[in-house]
Design an enzyme around this catalytic site. Structure first.
Site, mmCIF file in Angstrom:
data_model
loop_
_atom_site.group_PDB
_atom_site.id
_atom_site.type_symbol
_atom_site.label_atom_id
_atom_site.label_comp_id
_atom_site.label_asym_id
_atom_site.label_seq_id
_atom_site.Cartn_x
_atom_site.Cartn_y
_atom_site.Cartn_z
ATOM 1 N N LYS A 224 3.397 -4.596 1.366
ATOM 2 C CA LYS A 224 4.188 -3.385 1.142
ATOM 3 C C LYS A 224 5.686 -3.615 1.298
ATOM 4 C CE LYS A 224 0.437 -0.214 2.112
ATOM 5 N NZ LYS A 224 0.015 0.996 2.805
ATOM 6 N N ASP B 95 2.000 6.958 1.386
ATOM 7 C CA ASP B 95 1.200 6.933 2.619
ATOM 8 C C ASP B 95 1.396 8.180 3.463
ATOM 9 O OD1 ASP B 95 -0.092 4.434 2.286
ATOM 10 O OD2 ASP B 95 1.696 3.369 2.987
#
Length: 161
Positions: free
Chosen positions: A65, A102
């Site tokens: 990420k 997220d």
């Protein structure tokens, strides 16, 4: 037919291809969604190979990420704040745009589906990786009394604090 994938390491356990295939069937979309096993050394190359072969978008998972954030030309404000990207979409301008969903996904689940009141709550987050980077600001915006991060290495947790 649009091509999508999830890229990570490890990746064989990911249910994303099955989940997205089911979603596509429900919505009448025609997609191919695959798993891509990558490595630190080959991540950028693998992303570019995916695009070269017609890929439209990627979901990014452990441990890439932050690497995705670093290689992305355009990032959304949420991804910028998190310093991590979990979704790449190919823009008509010829570059990847990075997103971080997220926090929005977690907050929606906790508040809408589980009816949790997070204002004034004590919240413990386990881990200090890219997903945590993406959920801190959305959780903090709900005004918990405490937001604690526990991680295997103290330095990484402290860096996020």
């Amino acid at each position: 037919m649009d091509h999508y994938a999830v890229i990570g390491n490890p990746i064989a356990h990911s249910l994303s291809p099955e989940i997205f295939a089911h979603f596509a069937m429900q919505t009448g979309e025609s997609i191919v969604y695959a798993r891509i096993l990558s490595s630190d050394e080959n991540f950028k190359r693998d992303v570019e190979l995916f695009r070269h072969h017609g890929g439209h978008g990627l979901n990014i998972t452990v441990p890439f990420k932050q690497k995705a954030f670093e290689m992305t030309a355009v990032v959304t404000p949420v991804a910028e704040q998190a310093g991590a990207v979990n979704t790449l979409t190919w823009l008509d301008t010829g570059v990847w745009q990075g997103h971080n969903t997220d926090g929005a996904g977690l907050v929606q689940d906790l508040v809408q589906y589980y009816k949790m009141e997070l204002k004034g709550a004590s919240i413990l987050i386990l881990g200090a990786g890219g997903a945590t980077r993406g959920i801190i600001a959305p959780l903090a915006a709900l005004e918990p009394d405490r937001l604690m991060i526990a991680n295997r290495t103290m330095e990484r947790a402290q860096a996020l604090c």
